[in-house]
Design a protein around this motif. Structure first.
Motif, PDB file in Angstrom:
ATOM      1  N   ASN A  84      26.997  34.465   5.974  1.00 40.02           N
ATOM      2  CA  ASN A  84      26.476  33.345   6.202  1.00 40.02           C
ATOM      3  C   ASN A  84      25.657  32.522   7.482  1.00 40.02           C
ATOM      4  OD1 ASN A  84      24.448  31.648   5.925  1.00 40.02           O
ATOM      5  ND2 ASN A  84      24.798  30.663   3.336  1.00 40.02           N
TER       6      ASN A  84
ATOM      7  N   ILE B 113      18.953  29.336  13.799  1.00 38.17           N
ATOM      8  CA  ILE B 113      19.278  29.899  12.505  1.00 38.17           C
ATOM      9  C   ILE B 113      18.388  29.536  11.485  1.00 38.17           C
ATOM     10  CG2 ILE B 113      20.602  30.056  10.428  1.00 38.17           C
ATOM     11  CD1 ILE B 113      23.003  29.950  12.579  1.00 38.17           C
ATOM     12  N   MET B 114      17.570  28.530  11.425  1.00 33.35           N
ATOM     13  CA  MET B 114      17.159  28.295  10.136  1.00 33.35           C
ATOM     14  C   MET B 114      15.202  28.719  10.963  1.00 33.35           C
ATOM     15  SD  MET B 114      18.352  24.532   9.086  1.00 33.35           S
ATOM     16  CE  MET B 114      19.847  24.232   8.241  1.00 33.35           C
ATOM     17  N   MET B 115      15.513  28.484  12.192  1.00 29.49           N
ATOM     18  CA  MET B 115      13.977  29.239  12.821  1.00 29.49           C
ATOM     19  C   MET B 115      13.392  30.703  12.373  1.00 29.49           C
ATOM     20  SD  MET B 115      12.320  27.750  16.195  1.00 29.49           S
ATOM     21  CE  MET B 115      12.253  29.251  17.430  1.00 29.49           C
ATOM     22  N   LEU B 116      14.384  31.014  12.791  1.00 33.06           N
ATOM     23  CA  LEU B 116      14.471  32.571  12.963  1.00 33.06           C
ATOM     24  C   LEU B 116      14.318  33.375  11.224  1.00 33.06           C
ATOM     25  CD1 LEU B 116      16.915  33.822  16.246  1.00 33.06           C
ATOM     26  CD2 LEU B 116      13.907  33.323  15.812  1.00 33.06           C
ATOM     27  N   ARG B 117      14.696  32.393  10.282  1.00 37.79           N
ATOM     28  CA  ARG B 117      14.505  33.182   8.744  1.00 37.79           C
ATOM     29  C   ARG B 117      14.788  34.956   8.968  1.00 37.79           C
ATOM     30  NH1 ARG B 117       9.951  30.043   8.507  1.00 37.79           N
ATOM     31  NH2 ARG B 117       9.163  31.342   8.656  1.00 37.79           N
ATOM     32  N   LEU B 118      16.391  34.860   9.163  1.00 44.31           N
ATOM     33  CA  LEU B 118      16.804  35.764   9.368  1.00 44.31           C
ATOM     34  C   LEU B 118      17.181  37.346   7.985  1.00 44.31           C
ATOM     35  CD1 LEU B 118      19.410  35.502  12.413  1.00 44.31           C
ATOM     36  CD2 LEU B 118      17.150  37.164  12.751  1.00 44.31           C
ATOM     37  N   LYS B 119      16.617  38.057   7.957  1.00 43.82           N
ATOM     38  CA  LYS B 119      17.010  39.092   6.605  1.00 43.82           C
ATOM     39  C   LYS B 119      18.336  39.617   6.902  1.00 43.82           C
ATOM     40  CE  LYS B 119      13.955  42.066   8.614  1.00 43.82           C
ATOM     41  NZ  LYS B 119      12.747  41.655   9.493  1.00 43.82           N
ATOM     42  N   LYS B 120      19.059  39.909   5.150  1.00 39.68           N
ATOM     43  CA  LYS B 120      20.157  40.655   5.494  1.00 39.68           C
ATOM     44  C   LYS B 120      20.529  41.729   6.214  1.00 39.68           C
ATOM     45  CE  LYS B 120      23.211  38.096   2.601  1.00 39.68           C
ATOM     46  NZ  LYS B 120      22.864  37.220   1.296  1.00 39.68           N
TER      47      LYS B 120
ATOM     48  N   TYR C 215      13.900  38.371  19.155  1.00 38.58           N
ATOM     49  CA  TYR C 215      13.773  37.808  18.497  1.00 38.58           C
ATOM     50  C   TYR C 215      11.916  38.704  17.714  1.00 38.58           C
ATOM     51  CZ  TYR C 215      12.310  36.556  13.178  1.00 38.58           C
ATOM     52  OH  TYR C 215      12.112  36.523  11.827  1.00 38.58           O
TER      53      TYR C 215
END
Lengths: 174, 106
Positions: free
Chosen positions: A27, A74-81, B85
């Motif tokens: 995380n 990190i919060m802006m991109l909302r990445l998938k696992k 991205y």
């Protein structure tokens, strides 16, 4: 063994543990929070090693600005696992080998001479004296650093602008 | 009396090795950038220790520039990561490279 010595080793252990936790977290928010702890510890080490002004700058710039920027991102991109193994073996083995090789070389360099094994006397660089020293001997480099920051500001703005345009209008980008 | 100079160097090289490991082993551009930050920080720690060891303020002056470089690198690097991205939909370096190549060919 004075109180400063004990403090140094305790903080050094804290920094190393926090950084080790940070680089192995899946995380990324947790990783950044561990790194904030590590940078706070580094600031305390700077203070112990006689640089109170740099300790303040470390907290303001590293722990305050840079890490918050990472958190925003990190919060802006909302990445998938990501799928698959956390550390792929093809990457983990060379990384461990190179890091261990670096450690071996640096400790070998330290062991080459007998100098540097006596305890250093504590000293404190007064912020006023440090500022005068910086602007007397390195004023040109300070100006160049400020130019670099301006260029980075413009560059980051341009990169963001181009990114926005490609998402808003995919036909134009292709 | 505090610690020997070499102990500061050992802490600094351990931190540097951890940053190097993070940069090489993680498959995530943000974590790679964090690894570079750790390495810069380790270098700054070595400079402050050297500054105390030789009673020179030169080392502390260098740390100011290390901070400036770190801030610059993070600003431009994160902006570039946002671009990657949006372009490829991933911040895995391998996926980002292939997406970039396909985008360039089209």
């Amino acid at each position: 063994m004075s109180i400063l010595t004990i403090l140094f080793y305790a903080i050094a252990l804290l920094i190393l543990a926090a950084t080790a936790m940070a680089v192995t977290r899946r995380n990324m928010v947790h990783a950044v929070l561990y790194l904030v702890l590590s940078f706070f510890g580094t600031a305390m080490l700077f203070y112990l090693l006689g640089a109170p002004f740099l300790a303040a700058l470390e907290i303001i710039i590293y722990a305050g600005a840079i890490m918050v920027l990472f958190l925003f991102m990190i919060m802006m991109l909302r990445l998938k696992k990501p799928p698959g193994m956390f550390f792929p073996a093809a990457q983990l083995l060379p990384a461990v080998l190179i890091s261990a090789g670096f450690l071996v070389v640096s400790t070998a360099l330290m062991g080459r001479t007998s100098a540097g094994w006596d305890a250093m006397a504590a000293a404190q660089a007064d912020p006023t004296a440090f500022g005068i020293y910086l602007f007397q001997n390195h004023w040109l480099a300070v100006e160049i650093a400020s130019m670099l920051l301006l260029v980075a500001l413009v560059g980051a703005y341009l990169l963001g602008l181009r990114a926005r345009r490609t998402t808003a209008d995919p036909e134009e980008a292709s | 009396m505090i610690v020997p100079f070499n102990h500061v160097l050992i802490v600094s090289s351990l931190l540097f090795a951890l940053g190097l490991f993070a940069t090489l082993a993680r498959r995530n551009l943000i974590m790679m950038l964090l690894g570079i930050e750790i390495m810069l920080n380790a270098g700054a720690l070595a400079f402050v220790g050297a500054s105390l060891n030789w009673r020179q303020m030169e080392g502390q002056a260098v740390v100011i520039f290390v901070l400036a470089i770190a801030a610059t690198e993070v600003a431009v690097g994160l902006a570039a990561i946002v671009g990657i991205y949006r372009h490829g939909g991933s911040i895995d370096p391998a996926v980002a490279m292939t997406a970039d190549r396909e985008g360039g060919a089209a």
